[in-house]
Write a protein that holds these residues in place. Structure first.
Motif, PDB file in Angstrom:
ATOM      1  N   ILE A  47       0.923  -1.207  -0.195  1.00 47.92           N
ATOM      2  CA  ILE A  47       0.022   0.020  -0.002  1.00 47.92           C
ATOM      3  C   ILE A  47       0.793   1.055   0.076  1.00 47.92           C
ATOM      4  N   LEU A  48       0.800   1.972  -1.173  1.00 47.49           N
ATOM      5  CA  LEU A  48       1.668   3.129  -1.153  1.00 47.49           C
ATOM      6  C   LEU A  48       0.691   4.467  -0.936  1.00 47.49           C
ATOM      7  N   ILE A  49       1.024   5.423  -0.013  1.00 44.04           N
ATOM      8  CA  ILE A  49      -0.031   6.701  -0.069  1.00 44.04           C
ATOM      9  C   ILE A  49       1.188   7.785  -0.147  1.00 44.04           C
ATOM     10  N   SER A  50       0.397   8.781  -0.207  1.00 48.17           N
ATOM     11  CA  SER A  50       0.883  10.315  -0.662  1.00 48.17           C
ATOM     12  C   SER A  50       1.284  10.875   0.857  1.00 48.17           C
ATOM     13  N   GLY A  51       2.358  11.920   0.716  1.00 47.83           N
ATOM     14  CA  GLY A  51       2.428  12.601   2.003  1.00 47.83           C
ATOM     15  C   GLY A  51       1.384  13.109   2.605  1.00 47.83           C
ATOM     16  N   SER A  52       0.420  13.955   1.913  1.00 51.87           N
ATOM     17  CA  SER A  52      -0.823  14.460   2.280  1.00 51.87           C
ATOM     18  C   SER A  52      -1.651  13.559   3.072  1.00 51.87           C
TER      19      SER A  52
END
Length: 213
Positions: free
Chosen positions: A124-129
């Motif tokens: 699972i890859l998420i953004s900084g926000s």
């Protein structure tokens, strides 16, 4: 066989979306596009946390599906990638006079799609926000900044490992030199063996890729 496998996968994922009160925007082949935040009264942080926790449960469900498929003689080595981004989007009914779809559009949607393509198999890859809103709920490893097509600025990325526990400890070592990567992740004893096996598998794949080159 393909239809049985795909339908069982989509049915399981749709059930989890309903459980976490998300909205299925559409099915795109074997992909499911889901969004949160269209309901009044829920904060962005709450909706983001629900989305990420749903993603973790989806990966757990995928492990059960792989075992079931293998027991039934179906391919049991399939992995799922998940990308998550948080931002302001345009939501509404779009289409023609004869057919309208309630859907979400915008650059933030494109960013989530790009993150999904960059996520590791089973990850699972998420953004900084997104990370800023869920860092107290889940344990993540930083994956650096990435330049995404159609996005005018680089995005900080993080890989979600698991839901945070008061008794858990998360430490990591990530070093790259001369094309080789060494990564060590340490958690509490309950998850150490699972993480170590996955890290060993990824390390072997990396070595084989270097040999192929």
């Amino acid at each position: 066989m393909l239809s049985e496998l795909l339908n069982s996968y989509l049915d399981a994922m749709a059930g989890l979306v309903a459980k976490w009160v998300g909205v299925i925007d559409k099915f795109i082949g074997d992909a499911v596009m889901v969004f949160f935040g269209d309901r009044d009264g829920e904060s962005i942080q709450t909706e983001t946390e629900k989305c990420v926790l749903m993603a973790l449960e989806m990966q757990q469900q995928m492990s059960l599906l792989r075992q079931r498929w293998a027991d039934n003689g179906l391919p049991g080595d399939l992995r799922m990638r998940i990308g998550i981004n948080t931002g302001y989007c345009t939501l509404g009914n779009f289409g023609s006079e004869k057919r309208m779809d309630y859907t979400i559009i915008g650059g933030q949607v494109n960013a989530a799609s790009r993150l999904e393509h960059l996520a590791p198999p089973g990850g699972i890859l998420i953004s900084g926000s997104t990370y800023l809103l869920v860092k107290d709920k889940v344990e993540c490893l930083p994956r650096g900044s990435v330049a995404l097509k159609g996005i005018h600025h680089e995005l900080e990325t993080y890989e979600v490992i698991r839901q945070r526990d008061e008794n858990s400890v998360c430490a990591y070592l990530d070093e790259t030199e001369r094309g080789f990567q060494l990564r060590s992740v340490h958690f509490d004893k309950s998850t150490a063996s699972r993480i170590e096996r996955e890290e060993l598998r990824l390390a072997c794949q990396r070595i084989l890729q270097l040999i192929d080159l």
